[in-house]
Design an enzyme around this catalytic site. Structure first.
Site, short mmCIF file in Angstrom:
data_model
loop_
_atom_site.label_atom_id
_atom_site.label_comp_id
_atom_site.label_asym_id
_atom_site.label_seq_id
_atom_site.Cartn_x
_atom_site.Cartn_y
_atom_site.Cartn_z
N HIS A 252 -16.22 14.88 29.64
CA HIS A 252 -17.34 14.14 29.50
C HIS A 252 -18.29 15.65 29.47
O HIS A 252 -18.06 16.55 30.21
CB HIS A 252 -17.70 13.24 30.38
CG HIS A 252 -16.86 12.05 30.09
ND1 HIS A 252 -16.04 11.52 31.23
CD2 HIS A 252 -16.84 11.10 29.25
CE1 HIS A 252 -15.46 10.65 30.89
NE2 HIS A 252 -15.85 10.03 29.74
N ASP B 200 -18.90 16.71 32.82
CA ASP B 200 -18.04 17.23 33.67
C ASP B 200 -17.96 18.68 33.54
O ASP B 200 -17.63 19.67 34.29
CB ASP B 200 -16.44 16.61 32.95
CG ASP B 200 -16.32 15.22 33.41
OD1 ASP B 200 -16.70 14.64 34.35
OD2 ASP B 200 -15.67 14.78 32.35
N ASP C 31 -10.86 -3.50 32.77
CA ASP C 31 -10.17 -2.46 32.00
C ASP C 31 -9.14 -1.58 33.15
O ASP C 31 -10.01 -1.13 33.96
CB ASP C 31 -10.96 -1.54 31.40
CG ASP C 31 -10.35 -0.58 30.75
OD1 ASP C 31 -9.15 -0.29 30.54
OD2 ASP C 31 -11.28 0.67 30.30
N GLU D 120 -13.89 5.85 20.06
CA GLU D 120 -12.74 5.41 20.91
C GLU D 120 -13.28 3.93 21.01
O GLU D 120 -14.20 3.38 21.68
CB GLU D 120 -12.73 6.04 22.20
CG GLU D 120 -11.77 5.23 23.34
CD GLU D 120 -11.74 6.04 24.64
OE1 GLU D 120 -12.12 7.33 24.63
OE2 GLU D 120 -10.91 5.29 25.25
N ASP E 144 -5.11 8.23 29.79
CA ASP E 144 -6.30 7.68 30.57
C ASP E 144 -5.84 6.63 31.79
O ASP E 144 -6.01 5.46 31.42
CB ASP E 144 -7.27 7.20 29.59
CG ASP E 144 -8.75 6.91 30.12
OD1 ASP E 144 -9.08 7.36 31.34
OD2 ASP E 144 -9.63 6.60 29.40
C1 XUL Z 1 -13.54 3.89 29.13
C2 XUL Z 1 -12.86 5.09 28.71
C3 XUL Z 1 -13.50 6.27 28.84
C4 XUL Z 1 -13.37 7.16 27.67
C5 XUL Z 1 -14.14 8.49 27.77
O1 XUL Z 1 -13.05 2.68 29.13
O2 XUL Z 1 -11.62 4.72 28.31
O3 XUL Z 1 -12.83 7.00 29.89
O4 XUL Z 1 -11.94 7.44 27.31
O5 XUL Z 1 -15.36 8.37 27.48
MN MN Z 2 -10.43 6.19 27.28
#
Ligand code: XUL
Ligand code: MN
Length: 351
Positions: free
Chosen positions: A55, A58, A254, A180, A289
């Site tokens: 990010h 970061d 999530d 995304e 992730d």
């Molecule tokens: C949120 C997510 C984020 C993105 C990057 O659900 O996945 O971490 O991947 O902003």
């Molecule tokens: Mn993500």
């Protein structure tokens, strides 16, 4: 199965520093000590990872309060740290969900002043991506959506997102934009919930070739869709910039569980689709992730990352050793019952 590339892809992996988390959740504090970024970078290579996802903050903490010169200096410092470790910055994403100006959304906020903040922050993020040597920026549209339908004009919101993407494309010709998609959380109903929406925006943009998608397993599952089909759709349009492999146990928050941990067959099919398309052969990363379990002792916890990577590679072996002749026979005979049993036995290692 379709045609596989003749030379097997040698995969490269990435993750973001936030994946080495300190174990906080909305109900409790951190359970592990914070770990400085510099120390995190030193972990990547030994763990088998070459790419770092970022990010903007970061790279440049407190970015909103710094001058362009200060931002530049900090980005150069991080670039040096990456170079020292032989790491590649895969993308830099604007964190548009923490600031007070993004409470009601960023590009789709009802406040013109707050929309201006979001755009300026995004353009600064692109500058950071450029300085750190990254070729892409990722838009996870965290707060672009609503809690109640009547609070925003959805058509106008989509126009505003498209307008932002076009401004981003103009701002720096060397940086691509990867969207995304995610259907919910933190909003109730998010704009751009699926890769179909992202690909439509890409085609509608002024430079469709530079706009792609980043598909996260858990996000597709939260939308009630199969992640491998989502990936296949993007690949069919040459619009898969990257992936966030992880897993999700049903329709709840999530979870960012370890890849393959909730549904191995769904994971197998994602690897199968990526392998068949030769994804990775043009330098694309297999991004993860995944979050460490809050219960995990020790610091710094990395086993969720190495475990997910290992599982991906085992599934690559499973895809490559799958009996394609048998598959063809069963497909030709339309015997999908036998095909299903063969897949399950293959995954279980049963002859
Ligand atoms: C949120 C997510 C984020 C993105 C990057 O659900 O996945 O971490 O991947 O902003
Ligand atoms: Mn993500």
């Amino acid at each position: 199965m379709g045609q596989r590339m003749s030379t097997p892809t040698k995969y490269r992996f990435s993750f973001g520093p936030w994946n080495i988390s300190e174990g906080a959740d909305p109900f409790g504090p951190e359970v592990r000590k914070a770990f400085p970024h510099e120390k995190k970078f030193a972990l990547y290579k030994p763990m088998g990872f070459d790419g770092v996802q970022f990010h903007d903050d970061d790279v440049v903490p407190g970015v909103d309060d710094l001058t362009p010169a200060q931002i530049s200096k900090q980005a150069a410092k991080v670039k040096k740290m990456l170079d020292n470790q032989g790491l590649v910055p895969e993308f830099v994403a604007p964190r548009l969900w923490f600031a007070p100006q993004t409470v009601d959304g960023a590009y789709t906020s009802n406040s013109a002043k707050d929309r201006k903040y979001a755009l300026e922050r995004t353009l600064r993020c692109i500058d950071i991506a450029h300085e750190v040597g990254s070729k892409a920026t990722v838009l996870w549209l965290a707060r672009e959506g609503t809690y109640i339908r009547e609070s925003k004009n959805a058509r106008l919101a989509y126009e505003r997102i498209l307008e932002t993407i076009n401004t981003m494309l103009d701002h720096d010709k060397e940086i691509d934009v990867w969207i995304e998609p995610k259907p919910n959380e933190p909003t109730d109903m998010a704009y751009v919930p699926t890769i179909g929406h992202a690909v439509a925006l890409a085609y509608a943009s002024k430079e469709p070739k530079r706009v792609k998608g980043l598909i996260e397993t858990a996000h597709a599952l939260l939308a009630g869709l199969d992640p491998s089909d989502e990936m296949a759709f993007a690949l069919a349009h040459d619009k898969l910039g990257s992936v966030h492999l992880n897993d999700q146990n049903g329709l709840k928050y999530d979870q960012d569980k370890n890849f393959g941990s909730a549904n191995l067959r769904v994971a197998f099919n994602q690897v199968r689709v990526l392998e068949e398309a030769g994804f990775g052969s043009k330098g694309e990363f297999i991004g993860l992730d995944v979050k460490a379990m809050r219960t995990q002792k020790g610091s710094c916890v990395t086993s969720h990352l190495t475990g997910s990577r290992e599982l991906f590679l085992h599934l690559v072996d499973k895809v490559r050793s799958w009996d394609q002749k048998l598959e063809k026979q069963l497909v030709d005979a339309r015997d999908y019952e036998a095909l299903e049993l063969a897949v399950m036995k293959h995954l279980m290692g049963v002859k």
